[in-house]
Design an enzyme around this catalytic site. Sequence first.
Site, PDB file in Angstrom:
ATOM      1  N   LEU A   1       0.799  -1.225   0.000  1.00  0.00           N
ATOM      2  CA  LEU A   1       0.000   0.000   0.000  1.00  0.00           C
ATOM      3  C   LEU A   1       0.835   1.280   0.000  1.00  0.00           C
ATOM      4  CD1 LEU A   1      -2.847  -1.159   2.396  1.00  0.00           C
ATOM      5  CD2 LEU A   1      -2.780  -1.200  -0.105  1.00  0.00           C
ATOM      6  N   CYS A   2       2.134   1.156  -0.227  1.00  0.00           N
ATOM      7  CA  CYS A   2       3.002   2.331  -0.317  1.00  0.00           C
ATOM      8  C   CYS A   2       2.851   2.996  -1.681  1.00  0.00           C
ATOM      9  CB  CYS A   2       4.474   1.938  -0.146  1.00  0.00           C
ATOM     10  SG  CYS A   2       4.958   1.713   1.549  1.00  0.00           S
ATOM     11  N   HIS A   3       2.909   4.326  -1.664  1.00  0.00           N
ATOM     12  CA  HIS A   3       2.911   5.075  -2.909  1.00  0.00           C
ATOM     13  C   HIS A   3       4.318   5.047  -3.509  1.00  0.00           C
ATOM     14  CE1 HIS A   3      -0.612   6.778  -0.876  1.00  0.00           C
ATOM     15  NE2 HIS A   3      -1.042   7.078  -2.082  1.00  0.00           N
TER      16      HIS A   3
ATOM     17  N   ASP B   1      23.738 -11.789   3.790  1.00  0.00           N
ATOM     18  CA  ASP B   1      23.914 -12.634   2.616  1.00  0.00           C
ATOM     19  C   ASP B   1      25.388 -12.782   2.254  1.00  0.00           C
ATOM     20  OD1 ASP B   1      23.094 -14.115   0.231  1.00  0.00           O
ATOM     21  OD2 ASP B   1      23.709 -12.315  -0.863  1.00  0.00           O
TER      22      ASP B   1
ATOM     23  N   MET C   1       8.798   4.607   5.135  1.00  0.00           N
ATOM     24  CA  MET C   1       8.896   3.226   4.662  1.00  0.00           C
ATOM     25  C   MET C   1      10.125   3.021   3.778  1.00  0.00           C
ATOM     26  SD  MET C   1       6.615   1.743   6.300  1.00  0.00           S
ATOM     27  CE  MET C   1       6.918   0.157   5.584  1.00  0.00           C
ATOM     28  N   GLU C   2      10.487   4.032   3.013  1.00  0.00           N
ATOM     29  CA  GLU C   2      11.673   3.931   2.170  1.00  0.00           C
ATOM     30  C   GLU C   2      12.936   3.839   3.021  1.00  0.00           C
ATOM     31  OE1 GLU C   2       8.402   5.014  -0.325  1.00  0.00           O
ATOM     32  OE2 GLU C   2       9.018   5.775   1.618  1.00  0.00           O
TER      33      GLU C   2
END
Length: 165
Positions: free
Chosen positions: A76-78, A129, A114-115
Amino acid sequence: MNSPLTHFDAHGQAHMVDVAAKAETHRIARATGVIRMQPATLALIAQGNAKKGDVIGIARIAAIQAAKRTADLIPLCHPLPLTRVAVEFEPDAAHSEVRCTVQAETLGRTGVEMEALTAVQVGLLTIYDMCKAADRGMVIDGVRLLEKHGGKSGDWVADEPLGTA
Protein backbone atom coordinates in the site's frame (compact mmCIF):
# COMPACT_ATOMS: atom_id res chain seq x y z
CA MET A 1 -15.41 6.24 15.45
CA ASN A 2 -12.39 7.03 13.26
CA SER A 3 -9.55 4.53 13.28
CA PRO A 4 -5.95 5.76 13.45
CA LEU A 5 -5.14 3.06 10.88
CA THR A 6 -5.30 5.03 7.63
CA HIS A 7 -4.89 2.05 5.28
CA PHE A 8 -8.43 0.79 5.99
CA ASP A 9 -11.65 2.30 4.68
CA ALA A 10 -14.89 2.75 6.65
CA HIS A 11 -15.76 -0.89 5.94
CA GLY A 12 -12.43 -2.25 7.17
CA GLN A 13 -11.11 -2.98 3.69
CA ALA A 14 -7.45 -2.28 2.88
CA HIS A 15 -6.89 0.63 0.51
CA MET A 16 -4.18 2.96 -0.66
CA VAL A 17 -4.47 6.29 1.16
CA ASP A 18 -5.61 9.17 -1.07
CA VAL A 19 -2.91 11.84 -0.87
CA ALA A 20 -4.26 14.10 -3.64
CA ALA A 21 -5.35 16.86 -1.24
CA LYS A 22 -2.04 16.90 0.65
CA ALA A 23 0.49 19.63 -0.01
CA GLU A 24 3.84 18.80 -1.58
CA THR A 25 6.50 19.41 1.05
CA HIS A 26 10.11 18.43 1.58
CA ARG A 27 9.91 15.18 3.53
CA ILE A 28 12.77 13.49 5.34
CA ALA A 29 12.95 10.25 7.29
CA ARG A 30 15.89 8.63 9.12
CA ALA A 31 15.93 5.00 10.18
CA THR A 32 18.51 2.71 11.75
CA GLY A 33 19.26 -0.88 12.68
CA VAL A 34 22.18 -3.17 13.48
CA ILE A 35 23.49 -6.58 12.54
CA ARG A 36 25.41 -8.39 15.28
CA MET A 37 28.00 -11.00 14.38
CA GLN A 38 31.04 -12.88 15.55
CA PRO A 39 34.15 -10.68 15.96
CA ALA A 40 35.93 -12.66 13.22
CA THR A 41 33.09 -11.85 10.80
CA LEU A 42 33.32 -8.16 11.58
CA ALA A 43 37.08 -8.37 11.00
CA LEU A 44 36.46 -9.89 7.54
CA ILE A 45 34.15 -6.99 6.69
CA ALA A 46 36.59 -4.37 8.00
CA GLN A 47 39.55 -5.90 6.13
CA GLY A 48 37.59 -6.25 2.90
CA ASN A 49 38.44 -9.97 2.80
CA ALA A 50 34.92 -11.37 2.65
CA LYS A 51 34.54 -14.10 0.04
CA LYS A 52 32.02 -12.10 -2.01
CA GLY A 53 33.94 -8.78 -2.03
CA ASP A 54 33.32 -5.29 -0.61
CA VAL A 55 30.49 -6.02 1.83
CA ILE A 56 29.79 -2.43 2.90
CA GLY A 57 29.97 -1.02 -0.63
CA ILE A 58 27.55 -3.59 -1.99
CA ALA A 59 25.23 -3.24 1.02
CA ARG A 60 25.13 0.54 0.44
CA ILE A 61 24.01 0.06 -3.19
CA ALA A 62 21.45 -2.55 -2.09
CA ALA A 63 20.00 -0.14 0.48
CA ILE A 64 19.67 2.63 -2.10
CA GLN A 65 18.00 0.25 -4.57
CA ALA A 66 15.63 -0.94 -1.84
CA ALA A 67 14.55 2.61 -1.03
CA LYS A 68 13.76 3.16 -4.71
CA ARG A 69 11.76 -0.10 -4.91
CA THR A 70 9.79 0.18 -1.64
CA ALA A 71 6.42 0.54 -3.39
CA ASP A 72 7.10 -2.77 -5.19
CA LEU A 73 7.62 -4.53 -1.85
CA ILE A 74 5.09 -2.92 0.51
CA PRO A 75 1.64 -3.26 -1.09
CA LEU A 76 0.00 0.00 0.00
CA CYS A 77 3.00 2.33 -0.32
CA HIS A 78 2.91 5.08 -2.91
CA PRO A 79 5.75 5.07 -5.44
CA LEU A 80 7.80 8.16 -4.58
CA PRO A 81 10.27 10.24 -6.57
CA LEU A 82 13.15 10.18 -4.10
CA THR A 83 15.40 13.21 -4.18
CA ARG A 84 18.08 11.74 -1.90
CA VAL A 85 19.01 8.48 -0.18
CA ALA A 86 22.07 8.59 2.09
CA VAL A 87 23.32 5.34 3.64
CA GLU A 88 25.87 5.10 6.44
CA PHE A 89 27.44 1.97 7.89
CA GLU A 90 29.29 2.15 11.20
CA PRO A 91 31.24 -0.93 12.33
CA ASP A 92 31.39 -1.22 16.14
CA ALA A 93 34.11 -3.62 17.28
CA ALA A 94 33.17 -3.25 20.96
CA HIS A 95 29.72 -4.72 20.28
CA SER A 96 30.71 -6.79 17.25
CA GLU A 97 28.06 -5.19 15.05
CA VAL A 98 27.49 -2.92 12.10
CA ARG A 99 24.92 -0.12 12.36
CA CYS A 100 23.13 1.03 9.22
CA THR A 101 21.49 4.46 9.18
CA VAL A 102 19.53 5.71 6.18
CA GLN A 103 18.13 9.14 5.41
CA ALA A 104 15.55 9.26 2.61
CA GLU A 105 14.12 12.47 1.16
CA THR A 106 11.46 13.50 -1.32
CA LEU A 107 9.45 16.51 -2.37
CA GLY A 108 5.99 15.01 -2.27
CA ARG A 109 2.58 14.43 -0.73
CA THR A 110 3.47 11.52 1.53
CA GLY A 111 6.33 10.60 3.82
CA VAL A 112 9.44 8.53 3.20
CA GLU A 113 9.50 6.53 6.45
CA MET A 114 8.90 3.23 4.66
CA GLU A 115 11.67 3.93 2.17
CA ALA A 116 14.18 4.61 4.96
CA LEU A 117 13.09 1.53 6.94
CA THR A 118 13.15 -0.73 3.88
CA ALA A 119 16.61 0.52 2.92
CA VAL A 120 17.98 -0.26 6.40
CA GLN A 121 16.54 -3.78 6.34
CA VAL A 122 17.86 -4.60 2.87
CA GLY A 123 21.27 -3.10 3.63
CA LEU A 124 21.56 -5.31 6.71
CA LEU A 125 20.20 -8.36 4.87
CA THR A 126 22.85 -7.82 2.21
CA ILE A 127 25.55 -7.94 4.87
CA TYR A 128 24.00 -11.18 6.12
CA ASP A 129 23.91 -12.63 2.62
CA MET A 130 27.51 -11.73 1.87
CA CYS A 131 28.83 -13.07 5.19
CA LYS A 132 26.59 -16.06 5.89
CA ALA A 133 29.25 -18.56 4.79
CA ALA A 134 31.38 -17.34 7.71
CA ASP A 135 28.61 -16.71 10.27
CA ARG A 136 25.03 -17.99 9.97
CA GLY A 137 24.23 -16.78 13.50
CA MET A 138 24.18 -13.07 12.68
CA VAL A 139 21.22 -11.19 14.17
CA ILE A 140 19.47 -8.16 12.71
CA ASP A 141 17.99 -6.04 15.47
CA GLY A 142 16.71 -2.63 16.48
CA VAL A 143 15.35 -1.53 13.11
CA ARG A 144 13.32 1.59 13.76
CA LEU A 145 12.46 5.07 12.67
CA LEU A 146 14.64 7.75 14.26
CA GLU A 147 12.89 10.83 12.93
CA LYS A 148 10.66 12.23 10.23
CA HIS A 149 10.14 15.77 9.04
CA GLY A 150 7.64 17.44 6.74
CA GLY A 151 4.00 17.04 5.94
CA LYS A 152 0.80 17.84 7.79
CA SER A 153 1.77 15.90 10.92
CA GLY A 154 5.04 17.83 11.19
CA ASP A 155 8.18 16.61 12.87
CA TRP A 156 8.62 13.46 14.93
CA VAL A 157 11.77 12.32 16.72
CA ALA A 158 12.21 9.02 18.58
CA ASP A 159 12.29 9.30 22.36
CA GLU A 160 15.43 7.18 22.73
CA PRO A 161 18.75 8.50 21.42
CA LEU A 162 20.67 6.68 18.69
CA GLY A 163 22.35 3.54 19.92
CA THR A 164 19.80 2.49 22.54
CA ALA A 165 17.59 0.49 20.18
